[in-house]
Design an enzyme around this catalytic site. Sequence first.
Site, PDB file in Angstrom:
ATOM      1  N   ASP A 121     -38.372  37.498  12.486  1.00  0.00           N
ATOM      2  CA  ASP A 121     -39.101  36.326  11.978  1.00  0.00           C
ATOM      3  C   ASP A 121     -39.933  35.647  13.053  1.00  0.00           C
ATOM      4  O   ASP A 121     -40.632  34.667  12.762  1.00  0.00           O
ATOM      5  CB  ASP A 121     -38.124  35.321  11.355  1.00  0.00           C
TER       6      ASP A 121
ATOM      7  N   LYS B 185     -34.090  26.646   6.895  1.00  0.00           N
ATOM      8  CA  LYS B 185     -34.255  27.206   5.540  1.00  0.00           C
ATOM      9  C   LYS B 185     -33.209  28.284   5.277  1.00  0.00           C
ATOM     10  O   LYS B 185     -32.537  28.302   4.238  1.00  0.00           O
ATOM     11  CB  LYS B 185     -35.646  27.811   5.375  1.00  0.00           C
ATOM     12  N   ASN B 186     -33.053  29.210   6.225  1.00  0.00           N
ATOM     13  CA  ASN B 186     -32.178  30.369   5.996  1.00  0.00           C
ATOM     14  C   ASN B 186     -30.696  30.057   6.132  1.00  0.00           C
ATOM     15  O   ASN B 186     -29.862  30.925   5.953  1.00  0.00           O
ATOM     16  CB  ASN B 186     -32.601  31.523   6.908  1.00  0.00           C
TER      17      ASN B 186
ATOM     18  N   ARG C  49     -43.424  27.516   2.123  1.00  0.00           N
ATOM     19  CA  ARG C  49     -42.093  28.007   1.760  1.00  0.00           C
ATOM     20  C   ARG C  49     -41.099  27.776   2.886  1.00  0.00           C
ATOM     21  O   ARG C  49     -39.901  27.642   2.657  1.00  0.00           O
ATOM     22  CB  ARG C  49     -42.146  29.502   1.449  1.00  0.00           C
TER      23      ARG C  49
ATOM     24  N   ARG D 187     -37.004  46.097   0.596  1.00  0.00           N
ATOM     25  CA  ARG D 187     -35.891  45.126   0.602  1.00  0.00           C
ATOM     26  C   ARG D 187     -34.917  45.313  -0.567  1.00  0.00           C
ATOM     27  O   ARG D 187     -34.717  44.409  -1.383  1.00  0.00           O
ATOM     28  CB  ARG D 187     -36.424  43.702   0.650  1.00  0.00           C
TER      29      ARG D 187
ATOM     30  N   CYS E  69     -41.478  43.444  -1.898  1.00  0.00           N
ATOM     31  CA  CYS E  69     -41.954  42.214  -1.232  1.00  0.00           C
ATOM     32  C   CYS E  69     -43.041  42.624  -0.258  1.00  0.00           C
ATOM     33  O   CYS E  69     -43.115  43.784   0.150  1.00  0.00           O
ATOM     34  CB  CYS E  69     -40.750  41.598  -0.528  1.00  0.00           C
TER      35      CYS E  69
HETATM   36  C1  EPZ Z   1     -32.961  37.493   5.810  1.00  0.00           C
HETATM   37  O1  EPZ Z   1     -33.518  38.310   4.761  1.00  0.00           O
HETATM   38  C2  EPZ Z   1     -33.933  36.331   6.000  1.00  0.00           C
HETATM   39  N1  EPZ Z   1     -34.044  35.593   4.753  1.00  0.00           N
HETATM   40  C3  EPZ Z   1     -35.303  36.873   6.406  1.00  0.00           C
HETATM   41  O2  EPZ Z   1     -36.155  35.769   6.692  1.00  0.00           O
HETATM   42  C4  EPZ Z   1     -35.162  37.675   7.679  1.00  0.00           C
HETATM   43  O3  EPZ Z   1     -36.396  38.280   7.994  1.00  0.00           O
HETATM   44  C5  EPZ Z   1     -34.108  38.791   7.480  1.00  0.00           C
HETATM   45  O4  EPZ Z   1     -32.865  38.233   7.039  1.00  0.00           O
HETATM   46  C6  EPZ Z   1     -33.832  39.555   8.768  1.00  0.00           C
HETATM   47  O5  EPZ Z   1     -33.446  38.699   9.785  1.00  0.00           O
HETATM   48  C7  EPZ Z   1     -33.061  34.688   4.445  1.00  0.00           C
HETATM   49  O6  EPZ Z   1     -32.089  34.492   5.154  1.00  0.00           O
HETATM   50  C8  EPZ Z   1     -33.232  33.939   3.173  1.00  0.00           C
HETATM   51  P1  EPZ Z   1     -31.713  41.754   5.454  1.00  0.00           P
HETATM   52  P2  EPZ Z   1     -32.626  39.461   4.083  1.00  0.00           P
HETATM   53  O7  EPZ Z   1     -30.918  42.002   4.222  1.00  0.00           O
HETATM   54  O8  EPZ Z   1     -31.211  39.055   4.059  1.00  0.00           O
HETATM   55  C9  EPZ Z   1     -32.468  46.362   4.468  1.00  0.00           C
HETATM   56  C10 EPZ Z   1     -38.107  34.459   6.616  1.00  0.00           C
HETATM   57  O9  EPZ Z   1     -39.214  34.702   7.119  1.00  0.00           O
HETATM   58  N2  EPZ Z   1     -31.479  46.184   3.381  1.00  0.00           N
HETATM   59  O10 EPZ Z   1     -30.979  41.395   6.683  1.00  0.00           O
HETATM   60  O11 EPZ Z   1     -33.294  39.827   2.814  1.00  0.00           O
HETATM   61  C11 EPZ Z   1     -33.749  45.557   4.241  1.00  0.00           C
HETATM   62  O12 EPZ Z   1     -34.644  46.264   3.422  1.00  0.00           O
HETATM   63  C12 EPZ Z   1     -37.337  35.594   5.897  1.00  0.00           C
HETATM   64  O13 EPZ Z   1     -37.535  33.351   6.643  1.00  0.00           O
HETATM   65  C13 EPZ Z   1     -31.073  47.288   2.652  1.00  0.00           C
HETATM   66  O14 EPZ Z   1     -31.556  48.398   2.867  1.00  0.00           O
HETATM   67  O15 EPZ Z   1     -32.819  40.644   5.137  1.00  0.00           O
HETATM   68  C14 EPZ Z   1     -34.258  45.355   5.660  1.00  0.00           C
HETATM   69  O16 EPZ Z   1     -34.984  46.489   6.058  1.00  0.00           O
HETATM   70  C15 EPZ Z   1     -38.171  36.821   5.708  1.00  0.00           C
HETATM   71  N3  EPZ Z   1     -30.147  47.105   1.678  1.00  0.00           N
HETATM   72  C16 EPZ Z   1     -32.970  45.237   6.464  1.00  0.00           C
HETATM   73  O17 EPZ Z   1     -31.930  45.785   5.655  1.00  0.00           O
HETATM   74  C17 EPZ Z   1     -29.585  45.881   1.396  1.00  0.00           C
HETATM   75  O18 EPZ Z   1     -28.746  45.774   0.482  1.00  0.00           O
HETATM   76  C18 EPZ Z   1     -32.576  43.810   6.846  1.00  0.00           C
HETATM   77  O19 EPZ Z   1     -32.672  43.023   5.690  1.00  0.00           O
HETATM   78  C19 EPZ Z   1     -30.003  44.774   2.158  1.00  0.00           C
HETATM   79  C20 EPZ Z   1     -30.942  44.938   3.157  1.00  0.00           C
END
Ligand code: EPZ
Length: 420
Positions: A306, A22-23, A398, A123, A118
């Site tokens: 995850d 998915k990701n 999902r 996020r 969320c």
């Molecule tokens: C990706 O989400 C995945 N989703 C998530 O999988 C996964 O949990 C996550 O990466 C971490 O591995 C997809 O790939 C579609 P991040 P993403 O930006 O990109 C903070 C699942 O279960 N942050 O790496 O949204 C954020 O709040 C899903 O399949 C900022 O502060 O995660 C978090 O604490 C859930 N500012 C941390 O970074 C930003 O601009 C990591 O988030 C972006 C992120």
Amino acid sequence: MDKIVITGGSRLKGEVRVSGAKNAALPILASAILSGGTSTYRNVPKLNDIRTMSKLLSLLGASVEPDKTGHQLAVSTSGIRNFHAPYELVKTMRASVLVLGPLVARHGQAIVSLPGGCAIGARPIDQHLKGLEAMGAKITLDKGNVIARARRLQGASIVCDLPTVTGTENLMMAAALAKGRSTIENAAREPEIEELARVINKMGGRVQGAGTSVITIEGVDELHPIDHAILPDRIEAGTFMVAAALTRGDVLVRDCLPEHLEAVIAKLRAAGAEVVPEAGGLRVRGRADILGVDITTQPHPGFPTDMQAQFMVLASVARGQSVITETIFENRYMHVQELARMGADIHVDGRTAVIRGVKKLTGTKVMATDLRASASLVLAGLVAAGTTEVLRVYHLDRGYEQIEKKLSKLGANVKRARDD
Ligand code: EPZ
């Protein structure tokens, strides 16, 4: 609305094939916007999130044609004339933000609803926006929408405050069509990012260093459509590996890539399970005695957040105590109260959960709250005494393709039912 009904106690046996990731599929589908032609994607998982991304691309003016299996999509983007990703779609799937970079890069404009909060955390997308601004995009926020405009993005050196997966993906796609060279430092290193870089290079892009914390992108003037097969889902594979260990089973998880699962394999072995690479996948044999393990979630190649909820179930029935520390998301323990309803002994203090293993969980009605939490409740049902009903399984749909069918093929007593 559906629910999943599980009667616990079966030892899982046999083989299960992992679907496409998915990701990886979500950013790859968004990357189709970067070329104006028709790309073909194979091994695409049949998931609600993929349907949402397809709906979003269609709304922008693209056409997304599935083949009769539904696992192959032909995506034509030459008809894109609308650049607005509306709140109605973005609120159902935050990954919709992945069209932001490609739209600005290819069409010079994008209006993308801010995703909002969320279940698992705030996020924000500040890193996505900061990087686009560094490439010269004019970013304004209006009525909950991000409005990004740029005649042509310019190469820039971007240093992320933290490794963000979709942030790195958005900026990598944007930089692919920018004028000049870009570097992304403190980039995320997940396998899905390496996969997206492979896809952009296949389209004629020039991305180097994906998978490391410094990615360099030489912008090009044009990218062309491709034909590409999506890599296997390491989190789905990890979920089935935990299911095998949990049920003292013997399962071959097919089509997964061991090199993407090193942290998961190490923790499963520490919990006493046997994990051996075998032709085409990984074999997992569970042991009667599951041992407590301590886990701290980290960006890749550390232990994936995850997989945190699934390992919490393993710890719930392990011998001894386990300590889990969630460092990525500030609110990713929604499954704890539901597991406690099944008799688990878990104490949460901020980002740390202390789990004391119990002899047996007991089946009851539990509520899914997010994708991976729902997977953990299904796993708990596999080992609980009696029957467990997992409600609100739309969360599960999902990210897991027909999980109940795959589990029942392995001998689990699990079925989907209407929750009237
Ligand atoms: C990706 O989400 C995945 N989703 C998530 O999988 C996964 O949990 C996550 O990466 C971490 O591995 C997809 O790939 C579609 P991040 P993403 O930006 O990109 C903070 C699942 O279960 N942050 O790496 O949204 C954020 O709040 C899903 O399949 C900022 O502060 O995660 C978090 O604490 C859930 N500012 C941390 O970074 C930003 O601009 C990591 O988030 C972006 C992120």
